[in-house]
Design an enzyme around this catalytic site. Structure first.
Site, PDB file in Angstrom:
ATOM      1  N   ASP A  24       1.175  -1.166   0.060  1.00 33.75           N
ATOM      2  CA  ASP A  24      -0.276   0.033  -0.238  1.00 33.75           C
ATOM      3  C   ASP A  24       1.197   1.671  -0.176  1.00 33.75           C
ATOM      4  O   ASP A  24       2.170   1.109   0.945  1.00 33.75           O
ATOM      5  CB  ASP A  24      -1.379  -0.185   1.414  1.00 33.75           C
ATOM      6  N   HIS A  41       2.889   3.469  -8.547  1.00 35.43           N
ATOM      7  CA  HIS A  41       2.517   1.802  -9.600  1.00 35.43           C
ATOM      8  C   HIS A  41       3.378   1.061 -10.289  1.00 35.43           C
ATOM      9  O   HIS A  41       4.062   0.097 -10.130  1.00 35.43           O
ATOM     10  CB  HIS A  41       1.230   1.464  -9.908  1.00 35.43           C
ATOM     11  N   LEU A 135      11.031 -20.618  -4.263  1.00 26.50           N
ATOM     12  CA  LEU A 135       9.932 -19.583  -3.617  1.00 26.50           C
ATOM     13  C   LEU A 135       8.310 -19.539  -4.225  1.00 26.50           C
ATOM     14  O   LEU A 135       8.431 -19.723  -5.618  1.00 26.50           O
ATOM     15  CB  LEU A 135       9.853 -18.183  -3.903  1.00 26.50           C
TER      16      LEU A 135
HETATM   17  C1  IPE Z   1      -5.778  -2.442   0.081  1.00 27.43           C
HETATM   18  O1  IPE Z   1      -5.002  -0.905  -0.336  1.00 27.43           O
HETATM   19  C2  IPE Z   1      -5.502  -3.769  -1.875  1.00 27.43           C
HETATM   20  C3  IPE Z   1      -3.817  -3.875  -1.940  1.00 27.43           C
HETATM   21  C4  IPE Z   1      -2.885  -3.535  -1.302  1.00 27.43           C
HETATM   22  C5  IPE Z   1      -3.972  -4.165  -3.297  1.00 27.43           C
HETATM   23  P1  IPE Z   1      -6.625  -0.111  -0.683  1.00 27.43           P
HETATM   24  O2  IPE Z   1      -5.362   1.072  -0.802  1.00 27.43           O
HETATM   25  O3  IPE Z   1      -7.031  -0.620  -1.926  1.00 27.43           O
HETATM   26  O4  IPE Z   1      -7.406  -0.312   0.337  1.00 27.43           O
HETATM   27  P2  IPE Z   1      -7.941   0.011   1.674  1.00 27.43           P
HETATM   28  O5  IPE Z   1      -9.034   1.259   0.943  1.00 27.43           O
HETATM   29  O6  IPE Z   1      -7.146   1.968   1.701  1.00 27.43           O
HETATM   30  O7  IPE Z   1      -8.549  -0.511   2.378  1.00 27.43           O
HETATM   31  C1  IPE Z   2      -1.096   0.076  -3.585  1.00 24.43           C
HETATM   32  O1  IPE Z   2      -1.226   1.977  -3.237  1.00 24.43           O
HETATM   33  C2  IPE Z   2      -1.693  -0.057  -5.209  1.00 24.43           C
HETATM   34  C3  IPE Z   2      -3.357  -0.640  -5.231  1.00 24.43           C
HETATM   35  C4  IPE Z   2      -3.945  -0.487  -4.815  1.00 24.43           C
HETATM   36  C5  IPE Z   2      -3.467  -1.495  -6.603  1.00 24.43           C
HETATM   37  P1  IPE Z   2      -2.381   2.426  -3.349  1.00 24.43           P
HETATM   38  O2  IPE Z   2      -3.020   2.629  -4.789  1.00 24.43           O
HETATM   39  O3  IPE Z   2      -3.558   2.121  -2.519  1.00 24.43           O
HETATM   40  O4  IPE Z   2      -1.664   3.793  -2.971  1.00 24.43           O
HETATM   41  P2  IPE Z   2      -2.103   5.065  -1.884  1.00 24.43           P
HETATM   42  O5  IPE Z   2      -3.531   4.018  -0.808  1.00 24.43           O
HETATM   43  O6  IPE Z   2      -3.347   5.884  -2.629  1.00 24.43           O
HETATM   44  O7  IPE Z   2      -1.387   5.699  -1.459  1.00 24.43           O
HETATM   45 MG    MG Z   3      -3.988   2.503  -0.438  1.00 28.29          MG
END
Ligand code: IPE
Ligand code: IPE
Ligand code: MG
Length: 248
Positions: A24, A41, A135
């Site tokens: 995240d 990303h 792995l």
């Molecule tokens: C969880 O992250 C999903 C992934 C890392 C792929 P999100 O950013 O989508 O989760 P919430 O919305 O903060 O709970």
């Molecule tokens: C995690 O990073 C990747 C996915 C959920 C695909 P985020 O896109 O959720 O990044 P934040 O949480 O908005 O910073």
């Molecule tokens: Mg996120």
């Protein structure tokens, strides 16, 4: 102190640790630097490469990475498309390195809503890496733990004498997949967001402020170091290894 590693370490992949990561913070990492979320990303893919490379040397036998949740479809179409393109790119371009490093890749989650090109890339990557034993890399795409449990429950409906092991097989799609030992979440958020709810029943949780694109091999080592210092009790009063948990 008793080690949190199985005494069978090294015998089979199953005996090594299963780590799950909620990757995240890509978006925040990028916007804080004045870049588009997509750049975040992209940088996140680099972090995946670093961690996949480092994991086997740190006693990890299975690594489940949360790449796209079923709730992530709620994001703007442009971001979803960019993420799908990136996943496709990763799957198509990484196979060679995965094979070289003995990594077996499987993808968990729904296959019926992702673009066809990705579904094909997944099938090709899974077939090409099937022999890997260094792995087991599991990437969660269009994944929801509650849906995985629901689907397994539906399939299990007629089974007489259903056991935890059989239901676990239906949920995970694997025979003998070790429960997740440690779940790491980056970016300071402290929630599971529908990740590995069955497999993580006794997982240790590690939350770090580090954003996913900043995550290095050293961060994995720190999370594992903290994990090994914890006392896992599985409901008892003494530290025990997961394999020694008596069945009820
Ligand atoms: C969880 O992250 C999903 C992934 C890392 C792929 P999100 O950013 O989508 O989760 P919430 O919305 O903060 O709970
Ligand atoms: C995690 O990073 C990747 C996915 C959920 C695909 P985020 O896109 O959720 O990044 P934040 O949480 O908005 O910073
Ligand atoms: Mg996120």
């Amino acid at each position: 102190m008793q080690s949190n590693l199985s005494p069978k370490l090294g015998d089979t992949p199953d005996a090594r640790l299963h780590v799950g990561i909620i990757m995240d913070g890509n978006g925040r990492w990028a916007t804080r630097r004045g870049m588009s979320r997509l750049r975040g990303h992209e940088a996140g893919v680099e972090a995946i490469r670093r961690v996949v490379e480092a994991a086997p040397g740190q006693g990890v036998g299975a690594l489940t990475l949360y790449a796209f949740s079923s709730d992530n479809w709620r994001r703007p179409k442009t971001e979803v498309s960019a993420l799908m393109a990136l996943l496709r790119f990763y799957l198509a371009n990484e196979v060679e390195a995965l094979v070289r490093n003995g990594v077996r890749l499987t993808v968990i989650g729904r296959r019926d809503r992702i673009p066809e090109g990705i579904a094909h890339a997944i099938a090709r990557a899974e077939a090409a890496t099937a022999a890997g034993s260094a792995l087991h890399l599991r990437i969660a795409i269009d994944y929801s733990a509650r849906d995985a449990i629901l689907n397994a429950a539906t399939r299990a409906a007629g089974i007489v004498d259903l056991t935890r092991e059989r239901l676990a097989e239906l949920i995970t799609g694997e025979k003998n997949l070790r429960d997740v030992d440690l779940i790491i979440r980056t970016s300071g958020e402290k929630r599971l967001s529908d990740f590995l709810l069955w497999e993580g029943a006794y997982a240790e949780l590690h939350f770090t402020e580090r954003m996913w694109p900043e995550f290095e091999a050293q961060d994995l080592a720190e999370a594992l170091g903290a994990f090994h210092r914890r006392e896992r009790r599985f409901g008892g009063l003494q530290a025990i290894a997961p394999e020694e948990v008596p069945s009820l």
